[in-house]
Design an enzyme around this catalytic site. Sequence first.
Site, short mmCIF file in Angstrom:
data_model
loop_
_atom_site.label_atom_id
_atom_site.label_comp_id
_atom_site.label_asym_id
_atom_site.label_seq_id
_atom_site.Cartn_x
_atom_site.Cartn_y
_atom_site.Cartn_z
CG ASP A 80 0.02 -11.25 -5.09
OD1 ASP A 80 1.23 -11.09 -5.73
OD2 ASP A 80 -0.95 -10.19 -5.41
CE1 TYR A 173 -0.43 -7.23 7.77
CE2 TYR A 173 -0.36 -6.55 10.06
CZ TYR A 173 0.07 -6.84 8.71
OH TYR A 173 1.55 -6.86 9.05
CE LYS A 177 1.55 -10.16 8.51
NZ LYS A 177 2.80 -10.63 7.74
CB THR A 207 8.70 0.29 7.97
OG1 THR A 207 7.40 -0.23 8.11
CG2 THR A 207 9.70 -0.29 8.56
#
Length: 263
Positions: A80, A173, A177, A207
């Site tokens: 970013d 989100y 995506k 994760t």
Amino acid sequence: MSEEAREAAPVRGTRLPTLSVPKVALVTGASGGIGRATAVRLAAMGTAVVVGYNSRRSEAEEVAAALDGSGHMALRVAIDEPSSIAEAVVAVERRHGRLDALVNSGGATTPVPAGDLDALTDEIFDRTVAVNLRGPFAVIRAFRPLLERGEGAAIVNISSIAARTGLGSSLAYLAAKAGVDALTLALAKVLAPKVRVFSVSPAGVDTGFVPGRTREQLERTAERLPLAHVTTPDDVARAVIACIVNLTSSTGIVLPVDEGRHL
């Protein structure tokens, strides 16, 4: 030997074509999770891996040092930050002069319940889109010249099955995506024939990517899925490798790695 058995038997002396392995690959977000697993897989094939990271320098350096083979390096690629990306391009060009594979694994999310629209503030929304959609595009844009110097170059964007199911850590989100998947399709046309472009679309990977999500939650979800399995980072990494190495006549596709969640 019957005629049927003769036809089914392998032809002696037949040699399979050699698969082309990338000489140099950049993996963003490679200090952990899917990115790290992908770096390990690439290095095991003989690829020199640029282990991209944002803030976790020590972890990235540990990953690079532990990889099989040689030529690896840890490099800050804050997806970013335009200046960070530009500096990364200079560093990779100076070190390798080319790039054969780019894996956009860097990203971040802020969990917000889908029904709580007020909690999904403009700040959270903009930050989520900047990191997860604009960031991968900015990296692709900057590294395009080096990719076009590579051999059989490929880009793999790590997306999310949330883009397809409408269920994810936040509405921002999953929208980001979905944008990544659309970008994959468009860039596959733009960058052909020199560069192939893929999305790998996982779900519920084991994760620490989603803050607060536990292993127990993943296991409960997995019980309801067709394959009844919690996806591991290496499951996703192997799909990434398949795109880069095996799917040489494919581009512009979204590959689910989700234990059948999309069904």
